[in-house]
Design an enzyme around this catalytic site. Structure first.
Site, PDB file in Angstrom:
ATOM      1  N   HIS A  24       0.853  -1.194   0.000  1.00  0.00           N
ATOM      2  CA  HIS A  24       0.000   0.000   0.000  1.00  0.00           C
ATOM      3  C   HIS A  24       0.888   1.242   0.000  1.00  0.00           C
ATOM      4  O   HIS A  24       1.998   1.220   0.544  1.00  0.00           O
ATOM      5  CB  HIS A  24      -0.920  -0.009   1.234  1.00  0.00           C
ATOM      6  CG  HIS A  24      -1.962   1.054   1.137  1.00  0.00           C
ATOM      7  ND1 HIS A  24      -1.727   2.349   1.527  1.00  0.00           N
ATOM      8  CD2 HIS A  24      -3.232   1.024   0.667  1.00  0.00           C
ATOM      9  CE1 HIS A  24      -2.818   3.073   1.299  1.00  0.00           C
ATOM     10  NE2 HIS A  24      -3.752   2.285   0.781  1.00  0.00           N
ATOM     11  N   GLU A  28      -3.518   3.214  -7.333  1.00  0.00           N
ATOM     12  CA  GLU A  28      -3.966   4.336  -6.500  1.00  0.00           C
ATOM     13  C   GLU A  28      -2.970   5.494  -6.630  1.00  0.00           C
ATOM     14  O   GLU A  28      -1.876   5.427  -6.049  1.00  0.00           O
ATOM     15  CB  GLU A  28      -4.006   3.937  -5.029  1.00  0.00           C
ATOM     16  CG  GLU A  28      -4.964   2.818  -4.715  1.00  0.00           C
ATOM     17  CD  GLU A  28      -5.282   2.748  -3.221  1.00  0.00           C
ATOM     18  OE1 GLU A  28      -6.467   2.718  -2.900  1.00  0.00           O
ATOM     19  OE2 GLU A  28      -4.357   2.754  -2.398  1.00  0.00           O
TER      20      GLU A  28
HETATM   21  O1  G3P Z   1      -6.475   1.948   0.445  1.00  0.00           O
HETATM   22  C1  G3P Z   1      -7.386   2.893   0.036  1.00  0.00           C
HETATM   23  C2  G3P Z   1      -6.809   4.223  -0.085  1.00  0.00           C
HETATM   24  O2  G3P Z   1      -5.477   4.408  -0.060  1.00  0.00           O
HETATM   25  C3  G3P Z   1      -7.623   5.293  -0.685  1.00  0.00           C
HETATM   26  O3  G3P Z   1      -7.928   6.107   0.383  1.00  0.00           O
HETATM   27  O4  G3P Z   1      -9.251   7.698   1.614  1.00  0.00           O
HETATM   28  O5  G3P Z   1      -8.681   8.153  -0.757  1.00  0.00           O
HETATM   29  O6  G3P Z   1     -10.326   6.371  -0.217  1.00  0.00           O
HETATM   30  P1  G3P Z   1      -9.120   7.138   0.242  1.00  0.00           P
END
Ligand code: G3P
Length: 222
Positions: free
Chosen positions: A93, A141
């Site tokens: 992550h 992400e």
């Molecule tokens: O693991 C999920 C994450 O990193 C995204 O976070 O708060 O933007 O949904 P968020």
């Protein structure tokens, strides 16, 4: 599991710890039951066992170390999270970055224990590299959007499309999630239309006043 996968990462948020974690797991179970959606949760290690035991939802560890059981103080093994009831694990992550060798070792550990692996990535090149390791999922992400409430689906759809294409070119068996700023059914719908198999999110549910309502919104357009 069939259908799109939604994983709610509880991170180390106070709003996702202890009783609050079980409240979110209960909401995930409730909304999954009424909608037919697959909703997993990734709690802290300290809450993982209770959630896996008491709530019928897929539970993911937020991280595992790629070591075998033994003298590794402070490490968390795949065997330990499996024994606590985990179904899968996040690996690499953005808030728990690993070296390539560590990712490979964590993935081997996950395989050894039958844990579904979700390797998180931060750009198209690392997504392609992660796909080459053949985990069940990669999750793209963009770090700059994490926790901002600005959805990757709307702010950077191109990175989702390019990541999906990169994964298909490397290993079409690997499924793709996306995350960062996801908070509505529309974000989820766009992510799926761009070729993903689901989403990984945190603050949109964990910090919501009513996590069940936030989850209902997320699955509303499936
Ligand atoms: O693991 C999920 C994450 O990193 C995204 O976070 O708060 O933007 O949904 P968020």
């Amino acid at each position: 599991m069939t259908g799109p996968l939604i994983i709610v990462n509880l991170k180390a948020y106070a709003e996702g710890t202890g009783e609050q974690a079980t409240r979110i797991a209960a909401a995930a179970r409730e909304v999954a039951e009424e909608s037919g959606a697959v909703i997993g949760v990734a709690p802290a290690y300290t809450d993982l066992g209770i959630i896996a035991r008491d709530y019928d939802v897929p539970v993911y560890a937020q991280h595992i170390d790629g070591v075998v059981p033994g003298a590794h103080t402070g490490h968390v093994t795949a065997e330990q999270v499996r024994a606590a009831g985990a179904f899968g694990t996040l690996v690499n992550h953005s808030e728990r970055r690993l070296t390539l060798a560590e990712i490979d070792a964590a993935l081997s550990a996950a395989r050894r224990c039958g844990l579904q692996a979700v390797i998180c990535t931060n750009n198209v090149a690392t997504t392609a590299a992660a796909a080459a390791l053949a985990p069940e999922y990669v999750a793209i992400e963009p770090p700059e959007l994490i926790g901002t409430g600005v959805s990757v689906s709307k702010a950077d759809p191109g990175i989702i499309e390019r990541s999906v294409a990169a994964v298909r070119a490397v290993n079409p068996e690997v499924k793709v999630l996306t995350g960062a700023g996801i908070s509505t059914g529309e974000c989820v719908k766009i992510a799926l239309e761009l070729g993903t198999d689901g989403v990984l999110l945190a603050s949109g549910v964990v910090k919501a006043r009513d996590p069940a309502a936030a989850l209902r919104d997320l699955v509303s357009l499936l």
